[in-house]
Write a protein that holds these residues in place. Structure first.
Motif, PDB file in Angstrom:
ATOM      1  N   LEU A 297       0.985  -0.787  -0.208  1.00 39.93           N
ATOM      2  CA  LEU A 297      -0.319  -0.204   0.211  1.00 39.93           C
ATOM      3  C   LEU A 297       0.703   1.027   0.163  1.00 39.93           C
ATOM      4  O   LEU A 297       1.236   1.773   1.160  1.00 39.93           O
ATOM      5  CB  LEU A 297      -0.698   0.159   1.159  1.00 39.93           C
ATOM      6  N   SER A 298       0.285   1.887  -0.629  1.00 44.00           N
ATOM      7  CA  SER A 298       1.484   3.285  -0.774  1.00 44.00           C
ATOM      8  C   SER A 298       0.697   4.315   0.581  1.00 44.00           C
ATOM      9  O   SER A 298      -0.958   3.958   1.180  1.00 44.00           O
ATOM     10  CB  SER A 298       0.687   4.844  -2.226  1.00 44.00           C
ATOM     11  N   ASN A 299       1.417   5.203   0.963  1.00 45.74           N
ATOM     12  CA  ASN A 299       1.312   6.352   2.045  1.00 45.74           C
ATOM     13  C   ASN A 299      -0.210   6.410   2.006  1.00 45.74           C
ATOM     14  O   ASN A 299      -0.825   7.128   3.131  1.00 45.74           O
ATOM     15  CB  ASN A 299       2.713   6.762   2.339  1.00 45.74           C
ATOM     16  N   GLN A 300      -0.077   7.303   0.791  1.00 45.40           N
ATOM     17  CA  GLN A 300      -1.303   7.521   0.979  1.00 45.40           C
ATOM     18  C   GLN A 300      -2.707   7.271   1.039  1.00 45.40           C
ATOM     19  O   GLN A 300      -3.755   7.146   1.530  1.00 45.40           O
ATOM     20  CB  GLN A 300      -1.055   8.396  -1.078  1.00 45.40           C
ATOM     21  N   VAL A 301      -2.542   6.159   0.624  1.00 48.17           N
ATOM     22  CA  VAL A 301      -4.072   4.744   0.513  1.00 48.17           C
ATOM     23  C   VAL A 301      -4.011   4.362   2.092  1.00 48.17           C
ATOM     24  O   VAL A 301      -5.436   4.075   2.219  1.00 48.17           O
ATOM     25  CB  VAL A 301      -3.972   4.272  -1.090  1.00 48.17           C
ATOM     26  N   PHE A 302      -2.525   4.206   1.992  1.00 47.93           N
ATOM     27  CA  PHE A 302      -2.628   3.819   3.909  1.00 47.93           C
ATOM     28  C   PHE A 302      -3.257   4.527   4.460  1.00 47.93           C
ATOM     29  O   PHE A 302      -4.227   4.441   5.508  1.00 47.93           O
ATOM     30  CB  PHE A 302      -1.289   3.071   4.391  1.00 47.93           C
ATOM     31  N   ASN A 303      -2.431   5.893   4.260  1.00 43.61           N
ATOM     32  CA  ASN A 303      -3.558   6.994   5.447  1.00 43.61           C
ATOM     33  C   ASN A 303      -5.064   7.460   5.152  1.00 43.61           C
ATOM     34  O   ASN A 303      -5.381   7.096   6.002  1.00 43.61           O
ATOM     35  CB  ASN A 303      -2.370   8.299   5.012  1.00 43.61           C
ATOM     36  N   ALA A 304      -5.390   7.034   3.863  1.00 45.25           N
ATOM     37  CA  ALA A 304      -6.691   7.388   3.507  1.00 45.25           C
ATOM     38  C   ALA A 304      -7.914   6.393   4.395  1.00 45.25           C
ATOM     39  O   ALA A 304      -8.398   6.136   5.190  1.00 45.25           O
ATOM     40  CB  ALA A 304      -6.659   7.401   2.360  1.00 45.25           C
ATOM     41  N   LEU A 305      -6.957   5.424   4.145  1.00 39.75           N
ATOM     42  CA  LEU A 305      -7.251   3.923   4.750  1.00 39.75           C
ATOM     43  C   LEU A 305      -8.148   3.448   6.477  1.00 39.75           C
ATOM     44  O   LEU A 305      -8.916   3.629   6.985  1.00 39.75           O
ATOM     45  CB  LEU A 305      -7.138   2.510   4.382  1.00 39.75           C
ATOM     46  N   LYS A 306      -6.606   4.197   6.700  1.00 46.45           N
ATOM     47  CA  LYS A 306      -6.860   4.344   8.297  1.00 46.45           C
ATOM     48  C   LYS A 306      -7.482   5.456   8.851  1.00 46.45           C
ATOM     49  O   LYS A 306      -8.366   5.250   9.743  1.00 46.45           O
ATOM     50  CB  LYS A 306      -5.172   5.085   8.589  1.00 46.45           C
ATOM     51  N   GLN A 307      -7.793   7.216   7.633  1.00 48.19           N
ATOM     52  CA  GLN A 307      -9.029   8.037   8.651  1.00 48.19           C
ATOM     53  C   GLN A 307     -10.020   7.339   8.397  1.00 48.19           C
ATOM     54  O   GLN A 307     -10.895   7.766   9.505  1.00 48.19           O
ATOM     55  CB  GLN A 307      -8.294   8.943   7.674  1.00 48.19           C
ATOM     56  N   HIS A 308     -10.100   6.550   7.164  1.00 53.48           N
ATOM     57  CA  HIS A 308     -11.804   6.178   7.014  1.00 53.48           C
ATOM     58  C   HIS A 308     -11.814   5.008   8.345  1.00 53.48           C
ATOM     59  O   HIS A 308     -12.854   4.743   8.770  1.00 53.48           O
ATOM     60  CB  HIS A 308     -12.205   5.300   6.112  1.00 53.48           C
ATOM     61  N   ALA A 309     -11.558   4.062   8.561  1.00 53.80           N
ATOM     62  CA  ALA A 309     -11.369   3.228   9.512  1.00 53.80           C
ATOM     63  C   ALA A 309     -11.759   3.673  11.126  1.00 53.80           C
ATOM     64  O   ALA A 309     -12.419   3.279  12.008  1.00 53.80           O
ATOM     65  CB  ALA A 309     -10.070   2.269   9.804  1.00 53.80           C
ATOM     66  N   TYR A 310     -10.388   4.607  11.422  1.00 58.50           N
ATOM     67  CA  TYR A 310     -10.534   5.793  12.180  1.00 58.50           C
ATOM     68  C   TYR A 310     -12.108   6.723  12.955  1.00 58.50           C
ATOM     69  O   TYR A 310     -12.666   5.977  13.886  1.00 58.50           O
ATOM     70  CB  TYR A 310      -9.437   7.100  12.612  1.00 58.50           C
ATOM     71  N   SER A 311     -12.992   6.776  11.584  1.00 62.49           N
ATOM     72  CA  SER A 311     -13.415   7.754  11.772  1.00 62.49           C
ATOM     73  C   SER A 311     -14.891   6.704  11.892  1.00 62.49           C
ATOM     74  O   SER A 311     -15.465   7.294  12.294  1.00 62.49           O
ATOM     75  CB  SER A 311     -13.965   8.757  10.933  1.00 62.49           C
ATOM     76  N   GLU A 312     -14.850   5.406  11.174  1.00 62.95           N
ATOM     77  CA  GLU A 312     -16.005   4.940  10.912  1.00 62.95           C
ATOM     78  C   GLU A 312     -15.806   4.060  12.343  1.00 62.95           C
ATOM     79  O   GLU A 312     -17.215   4.110  13.210  1.00 62.95           O
ATOM     80  CB  GLU A 312     -15.635   3.002  10.702  1.00 62.95           C
ATOM     81  N   GLU A 313     -14.680   3.916  13.463  1.00 56.80           N
ATOM     82  CA  GLU A 313     -14.660   3.696  14.964  1.00 56.80           C
ATOM     83  C   GLU A 313     -16.052   4.444  15.598  1.00 56.80           C
ATOM     84  O   GLU A 313     -15.926   3.810  16.292  1.00 56.80           O
ATOM     85  CB  GLU A 313     -13.571   3.181  14.609  1.00 56.80           C
ATOM     86  N   ARG A 314     -15.133   6.113  15.349  1.00 63.41           N
ATOM     87  CA  ARG A 314     -15.484   6.680  16.370  1.00 63.41           C
ATOM     88  C   ARG A 314     -17.314   6.980  16.045  1.00 63.41           C
ATOM     89  O   ARG A 314     -17.860   7.424  16.994  1.00 63.41           O
ATOM     90  CB  ARG A 314     -14.659   8.207  16.172  1.00 63.41           C
TER      91      ARG A 314
END
Ligand code: ADP
Ligand code: MN
Length: 510
Positions: free
Chosen positions: A195-212
């Motif tokens: 995963l490129s950093n950009q894609v990873f960061n986007a996914l992480k962002q998404h996972a985090y906001s989903e969680e919250r």
């Protein structure tokens, strides 16, 4: 863009004339589009999330102990909520100070580092984890492909640093495993996904906001019942009461009426000047204004509030209802009438003693089935209380009925006196007559043979002697008396302290 580029056939005129030959159009257009669309997608997603789940909504919500979730885990939530409120107030104060200090100065000092609001509550700046800094990476993987301490592997030409695309891509894939469990990431490691950093960061962002988001929804479901009844400001007032130790816990809502919400609470610690009853009722006067419009007539014409009424904004008028209830209860208490005892008044929130036991409020007279004997006892008690109220407290209840009388401890208790007025209120006698009608109808229907009819009861309570033998005439005489009183006020600028019964000159209270 690439498809539109004319590759086939002889080039256009400018191409052949161009001394540097045809420009190459192979790779640039494609990757630019990719980058842009990826960025656009990210922006759109963020925008969407922000619109759907504004952070402020979550921040304004708080825990509340309701009848449904009395379990003690609420203590923790309550503590957190209190802390949060405290922090927020602290920060607001800080902000004010910061502003004051900086003024119009070109150089400003920031108090940012002294703010208190807890991380779970603040916005997501800490979400942007620096992916390269493994020491602080909360998504640290269980050693997929590690980079040694010195930061590179290999020798000479084959050296790869931790910035290497492949290594980094694998590492990012491995880190996905650390997203919340309910976030399905698939077997990226098995596939050797990079995963490129950009894609990873986007996914992480998404996972985090989903969680919250899911946490938030969960929280909402749990606390939505009684909480809806009060606005954040009121909630803060209530938290403060608990925080100060005056109240032990607020257990739940007893009643939600048009104009007020009543909660039950266990009393807390006594202070030097105050004993807190073991159980309390908290009456919160609703600050939604339209409900109160039709009550204007009670307070507007009450001379005790006359000077203040015109100058007040609606919010303050609502506080005045609470204040009125407090004063009226105190008068009744002093006369020995069974009624809730005032504990404290804070703005539009009135705390009083609880009539009932173990969180169960005493039943209203309309809901209780009394023996004939008790019914008769209740009737005489009420007759007595109405007289006391009129003569000793100089009050007319103005909303007296089986709905506002509780049966507790073998006797009747009067509640709900925010609208009570003095008898010389421009409509005081009409209110009294209405009270009398309610009471006498209730007891006559309830089989109390001794119960006076409404006109007899009116005379018995007021000490007036209105002789009309039908309701219409009776009411006309009442209104005539009220008018006489008003005229007197117009001419002499002072109210009569009482209505005289037999045409004697009016009695003044000085
Ligand atoms: P409203 O103006 O909404 O009618 P009330 O003062 O009548 O307000 O309170 C509503 C209900 O809350 C009452 O009918 C009663 O059941 C309950 N309640 C109010 N005060 C007390 C109290 N001190 N103790 C027990 N229950 C109370
Ligand atoms: Mn009521």
């Amino acid at each position: 863009v690439a498809a539109a580029a004319p590759d086939a056939g002889p080039g256009p005129a400018w191409q052949s004339k161009c001394p540097w030959g045809a420009p190459s159009t192979t790779s640039i257009s494609c990757s630019l589009a990719d980058v842009m669309s990826e960025q656009l997608a990210k922006e759109l997603q963020l925008e969407e999330e922000n619109a759907a789940f504004p952070e402020v909504v979550a921040a304004a919500e708080g825990p509340f102990i309701t009848g449904e979730n009395i379990d003690t885990s609420s203590d923790l939530m309550l503590a957190q909520m209190l802390q949060m409120e405290f922090d927020r107030e602290y920060d607001a104060q800080l902000r004010r100070e910061e502003k004051k200090i900086n003024g119009d100065s070109k150089v400003s000092i920031s108090f940012e580092n002294y703010r208190k609001v807890h991380p779970y509550d603040s916005d997501s700046s800490e979400d942007e984890v620096d992916w390269q800094d493994t020491r602080h990476d909360p998504y640290r993987a269980d050693k997929p492909t590690t980079t040694p301490r010195r930061g590179f592997i290999g020798k000479g030409k084959d050296i790869t640093t931790k910035h290497d695309e492949v290594v980094c891509g694998r590492k990012n894939t491995a880190r996905m495993e650390n997203f919340a469990p309910e976030f399905q990431v698939g077997d990226g490691i098995g596939m050797d996904l990079k995963l490129s950093n950009q894609v990873f960061n986007a996914l992480k962002q998404h996972a985090y906001s989903e969680e919250r988001r899911s946490a938030r929804l969960h929280e909402k479901k749990e606390h939505s019942t009684a909480e809806k009844a009060v606005d954040p400001k009121t909630r803060l007032l209530l938290y403060k009461m608990v925080n100060s130790g005056m109240l032990e816990t607020i257990t739940g809502c007893i009643s939600t009426g048009k104009e007020s919400v009543v909660f039950h609470a266990y009393g807390g610690n006594a202070t030097e000047d105050k004993v807190i009853p073991p159980e309390c009722a908290i009456k919160v006067f609703k600050t939604t204004l339209n409900e109160f419009k039709n009550r204007d007539k009670y307070i507007k014409d009450d001379y005790r509030f006359k000077d203040r009424f015109s100058k007040l904004n609606p919010r303050k008028i609502i506080r005045m209802w609470a204040e009125k209830e407090m004063h009226n209860l105190t008068r009744m208490q002093n006369a020995g009438i069974p009624c809730p005892q005032v504990v404290i008044l804070k703005k539009h929130v009135l705390v009083m003693s609880f009539i009932g036991q173990d969180q169960v409020p005493a039943p209203k007279l309309k809901d209780v089935t009394l023996s004939n004997e008790d019914m008769k006892k209740a009737y005489y008690q009420i007759l007595n209380m109405m007289q006391q109220l009129y003569r000793e407290c100089n009050l007319v209840h103005a909303d007296l009925s089986e709905y506002n009388m509780l049966w507790h401890d073998g006797k009747v208790w009067l509640i709900d006196v925010s609208q009570s007025v003095e008898p010389t209120h421009p409509h005081g006698l009409e209110f009294l007559f209405r009270d009398c009608r309610n009471v006498s109808q209730f007891f006559q229907k309830g089989g109390v043979a001794e119960a006076l009819n409404e006109r007899e009861l009116f005379n018995a309570v007021s000490g007036l002697n209105i002789t009309a033998d039908n309701e219409v005439d009776f009411q006309a005489e009442i209104e005539a008396l009220e008018k006489m009183n008003e005229d007197h006020v117009q001419n002499h600028g002072k109210k009569l302290s009482t209505f005289s019964s037999d045409g004697d000159p009016p009695i003044y209270d000085e």
